[in-house]
Design a protein around this motif. Structure first.
Motif: not given
Length: 224
Positions: A6-9, A38-42, A60-62, A82-84
């Protein structure tokens, strides 16, 4: 072979740049690997070189880059939580701990990988790292998976010493490189350097491959 990894970043590309070789090594050995991102690096500042993304298109790209990188590394179970981006330090720590605890209960991993709390620079990194350590600490000692951590702050070596987990990634250096390449909005300069080395003379090519052929982490040890 691990029962489950399990990888968590917090961000797309953390999995690749921090422990891509280790992930590919375990996946190639037959261990199932889950990446909880946790996020999409937006809120990332890099938009490609030359620019091909903007603030609206970057999430979307990331996400697509992340999927391509996971495919390259052999990750078959990607969980996007789904976190920001740049907000995890403000989330209730108990929420993050509960999410991680639920993943551990569901997947029963023998190995968990994250950043080393206190030595991973970014507030989002720190939030996930601390929550991961606390979630595992609350388990009974006999039920705890191994915990490997990546550190890269300027003072980490003085505080932690030499890495005690060295993974031989010679057999997966190409997978590691393809995953780096997949995150093209963030890694264009690094990819250009790698590609130039691979196209160079045999000595330069060997140097580049050697740089992709070993990865080190710290094993996290709980006091009780």
């Amino acid at each position: 072979m691990e029962r489950h990894v399990l990888v968590l970043f917090p961000h797309p590309d953390d999995e690749t740049l921090a422990v891509g070789g280790t992930i590919a090594f375990h996946a190639k050995a037959g261990s199932p690997v889950t990446y909880a991102c946790f996020t999409l690096g937006q809120m990332g500042r890099n938009m490609g070189k030359p620019f091909f993304a903007n603030r609206e298109s970057l999430p979307t790209i990331r996400e697509q880059e992340l999927r391509e990188a996971c495919n390259a590394l052999g990750i078959t179970d990607l969980r996007m939580l789904g976190f920001r981006d740049k907000t995890l330090e403000f989330e209730d720590p108990e929420l993050l701990i509960r999410i991680i605890t639920d993943l551990i209960k569901e997947l029963n991993p023998s190995l968990v990988i994250t950043y080393y709390p206190g030595y991973c620079v970014h507030p989002d990194h720190e939030a996930v790292a601390r929550a991961t350590v606390e979630a595992i600490r609350r388990l009974q000692p006999a039920d705890r998976p191994k915990l490997y951590c990546q550190a890269f702050s300027r003072d980490h070596f003085e505080a932690l010493g030499e890495r005690d987990i060295i993974v031989d990634t010679r057999g997966v250096w190409e997978e590691r490189y393809l995953a780096i390449k997949a995150h093209k909005s963030q890694t264009a300069l690094r990819v250009a350097e790698i590609e130039a080395g691979l196209k160079g003379d045999p000595e330069e090519r060997d140097r580049v491959i050697e740089g992709l052929s070993q990865e080190g982490l710290y094993s996290y040890r709980f006091e009780s």
